[in-house]
Design an enzyme around this catalytic site. Structure first.
Site, short mmCIF file in Angstrom:
data_model
loop_
_atom_site.label_atom_id
_atom_site.label_comp_id
_atom_site.label_asym_id
_atom_site.label_seq_id
_atom_site.Cartn_x
_atom_site.Cartn_y
_atom_site.Cartn_z
N SER A 1 -34.39 32.35 -26.00
CA SER A 1 -33.57 31.60 -25.05
C SER A 1 -32.14 31.41 -25.53
O SER A 1 -31.22 31.32 -24.72
CB SER A 1 -34.21 30.23 -24.75
OG SER A 1 -35.43 30.40 -24.06
N ASP B 1 -33.67 33.69 -18.43
CA ASP B 1 -33.15 34.23 -19.68
C ASP B 1 -34.01 35.39 -20.16
O ASP B 1 -33.53 36.35 -20.76
CB ASP B 1 -33.06 33.14 -20.75
CG ASP B 1 -34.31 32.24 -20.77
OD1 ASP B 1 -35.25 32.47 -19.97
OD2 ASP B 1 -34.33 31.30 -21.58
N HIS B 2 -35.32 35.31 -19.86
CA HIS B 2 -36.31 36.31 -20.29
C HIS B 2 -37.62 36.02 -19.59
O HIS B 2 -37.76 34.99 -18.91
CB HIS B 2 -36.52 36.25 -21.81
CG HIS B 2 -36.88 34.87 -22.28
ND1 HIS B 2 -38.13 34.32 -22.07
CD2 HIS B 2 -36.14 33.91 -22.91
CE1 HIS B 2 -38.15 33.08 -22.56
NE2 HIS B 2 -36.95 32.81 -23.07
N ASP C 1 -36.51 29.26 -17.01
CA ASP C 1 -36.78 29.78 -18.35
C ASP C 1 -38.13 30.49 -18.38
O ASP C 1 -39.15 29.93 -17.99
CB ASP C 1 -36.76 28.64 -19.36
CG ASP C 1 -36.54 29.12 -20.79
OD1 ASP C 1 -37.27 30.03 -21.23
OD2 ASP C 1 -35.63 28.61 -21.46
N ASP D 1 -41.41 28.55 -18.91
CA ASP D 1 -41.53 29.23 -20.20
C ASP D 1 -42.69 28.69 -21.02
O ASP D 1 -43.46 29.45 -21.62
CB ASP D 1 -40.21 29.05 -20.96
CG ASP D 1 -40.26 29.57 -22.38
OD1 ASP D 1 -40.39 30.79 -22.55
OD2 ASP D 1 -40.16 28.74 -23.32
N GLU E 1 -31.75 24.05 -15.10
CA GLU E 1 -32.84 24.81 -15.70
C GLU E 1 -34.21 24.24 -15.36
O GLU E 1 -34.47 23.05 -15.55
CB GLU E 1 -32.71 24.86 -17.22
CG GLU E 1 -33.78 25.77 -17.85
CD GLU E 1 -33.88 25.66 -19.36
OE1 GLU E 1 -34.28 26.66 -19.99
OE2 GLU E 1 -33.59 24.58 -19.92
N HIS F 1 -42.34 36.07 -25.81
CA HIS F 1 -41.51 36.64 -24.75
C HIS F 1 -41.75 38.14 -24.64
O HIS F 1 -42.33 38.76 -25.55
CB HIS F 1 -40.03 36.40 -25.06
CG HIS F 1 -39.67 34.97 -25.25
ND1 HIS F 1 -38.48 34.55 -25.81
CD2 HIS F 1 -40.35 33.82 -24.95
CE1 HIS F 1 -38.43 33.23 -25.84
NE2 HIS F 1 -39.56 32.76 -25.33
N HIS G 1 -45.94 30.55 -22.73
CA HIS G 1 -46.33 30.47 -24.15
C HIS G 1 -47.77 29.97 -24.30
O HIS G 1 -48.48 30.41 -25.21
CB HIS G 1 -45.39 29.52 -24.90
CG HIS G 1 -44.05 30.12 -25.22
ND1 HIS G 1 -43.91 31.21 -26.06
CD2 HIS G 1 -42.80 29.76 -24.84
CE1 HIS G 1 -42.62 31.51 -26.18
NE2 HIS G 1 -41.93 30.66 -25.44
N THR H 1 -31.33 26.70 -23.94
CA THR H 1 -30.65 27.13 -22.71
C THR H 1 -29.49 26.22 -22.32
O THR H 1 -28.35 26.68 -22.21
CB THR H 1 -31.65 27.30 -21.55
OG1 THR H 1 -32.63 28.28 -21.93
CG2 THR H 1 -30.94 27.78 -20.30
#
Length: 356
Positions: free
Chosen positions: A77, A292-293, A36, A250, A245, A318, A254, A130
């Site tokens: 996500s 996912d990104h 992620d 991720d 995952e 993101h 952030h 996710t």
């Protein structure tokens, strides 16, 4: 006559016929690993910090996917994972539904319908966007209790992550752990209990809400969960589908925390290595690694010989950049090129030789 027979034997030997396993035209198993928030910079940060090597470098084919949501250039996500799971682009916050909020079958559900074993693993709440997108159908990712209830509508064989409270401390007063037990799930509440399960159905809850960071003592939960899941799922002779995952790459993005990203990337890569090793031994498995990104607009500014990295960020959210797709094993060549994220679903479906 003897010369002809010897020649044929040598030809078969050189071709590897006498040594290699006969592989199927279509893989029996698919292992989908999602980092992620993992873009190319996150991957390379892990490589540099790990003294120049990660398992992901063993990938045989590499492509890129374009991941925009239907309502925003930058996906979240929910929309990102939903595109992968149902084969249709959707809006930010969606969970297993199309842009009109209509439920669509996920690759996990289709695999299950065709008699395969299935699994979901995460280093966050198992009801998070996710993993949820592969098993639930809700208009909003915030509907975590409804998402938890959707787990009971499938026969997913193994799921391991956090989020126990969404199954037990609910507004409707139900205890879904009891419902899972009634469906013959073995309930594990520690990684040691997870590792002790060798067969049957497993629901692993490794945190009441979210697992802690690697730097705070999570240890090799993801690697051990991956080993346990693959050992259980491979017992289905028809094959399996599993989504694994690395959730907190991720969160490092952030937080604009370079070391957080690196720690989680290296941890995720251990699961990638386990998946690649499984594919090598099995001979009929496809492994796909993607995200996912991207999160953070992360870039590498400098590094030293010891692997200490200086990173910079452009956002705490993101970004809309293309995302790498790494593939390994039977059918891996289908994942080279540039395509939309929802086409990964189509490629997996074709690899399995299933119809939607």
């Amino acid at each position: 006559m003897k010369k002809i027979l010897c020649f044929l034997f040598l030809m078969l030997s050189f071709s590897g016929f006498s040594q290699k396993k006969v592989t199927l035209k279509h893989p029996k198993n698919i292992i989908l690993l999602i980092g992620d928030g993992m873009g190319a910079a996150q991957v390379y940060a892990g490589i540099v910090a790990n003294k120049g090597h990660l398992n992901i470098e063993r990938s045989q084919f590499i492509g890129f996917h374009k991941n925009q949501a239907t309502d925003d250039f930058v996906t979240d996500s929910g929309a990102g994972a939903t595109a992968l799971s149902i084969g249709q682009k959707s809006y930010n916050g969606s969970i297993g539904v199309d842009s009109l909020k209509k439920a669509q079958p996920t690759i996990l559900e289709i695999a299950e319908k065709n008699g395969l074993a299935t699994g979901l693993l995460a280093t966050c709440s198992i009801t998070h966007a996710t993993p949820a997108s592969f098993i639930a159908h809700q208009p909003s990712r915030s509907m975590v209790e409804e998402i938890a209830n959707d787990f009971l509508k499938t026969d997913v064989d193994v799921f391991i992550g956090g989020g126990r409270k969404h199954f037990t401390k609910r507004k409707d007063g139900r205890n879904l752990i009891d419902s899972l037990k009634a469906k013959n799930y073995q309930i594990a509440n520690t990684i040691e209990e997870v590792a002790n399960v060798k067969s049957g159905k497993l629901a692993g809850f490794l945190a009441d809400e979210e697992q802690v960071k690697i730097s705070e003592g999570r240890g090799e939960q993801l690697l051990k969960s991956t080993k346990t899941a693959l050992n259980i799922l491979k017992q289905n002779k028809k094959g399996f589908f599993v989504m694994i995952e690395g959730s907190q790459i991720d969160w490092g993005g952030h937080a604009n925390d370079t070391q957080y990203i690196i720690n989680e990337m290296i941890d995720f890569d251990k699961a990638i290595g386990e998946a690649f090793d499984f594919a090598d031994k099995d001979g009929n498995t496809l492994v796909i690694v993607t995200a996912d990104h991207e999160t953070g607009g992360f870039s590498l500014i400098d590094a030293d010989k010891e692997g200490h990295i200086e990173g910079k960020f452009t956002t705490k959210s993101h970004t809309g950049v293309m995302i790498p797709v790494y593939a390994y094993g039977v059918g891996a060549e289908a994942f080279s090129g540039i395509y939309f994220n929802n086409q990964i679903f189509d490629k997996m479906l074709k690899a399995f030789n299933f119809k939607k």
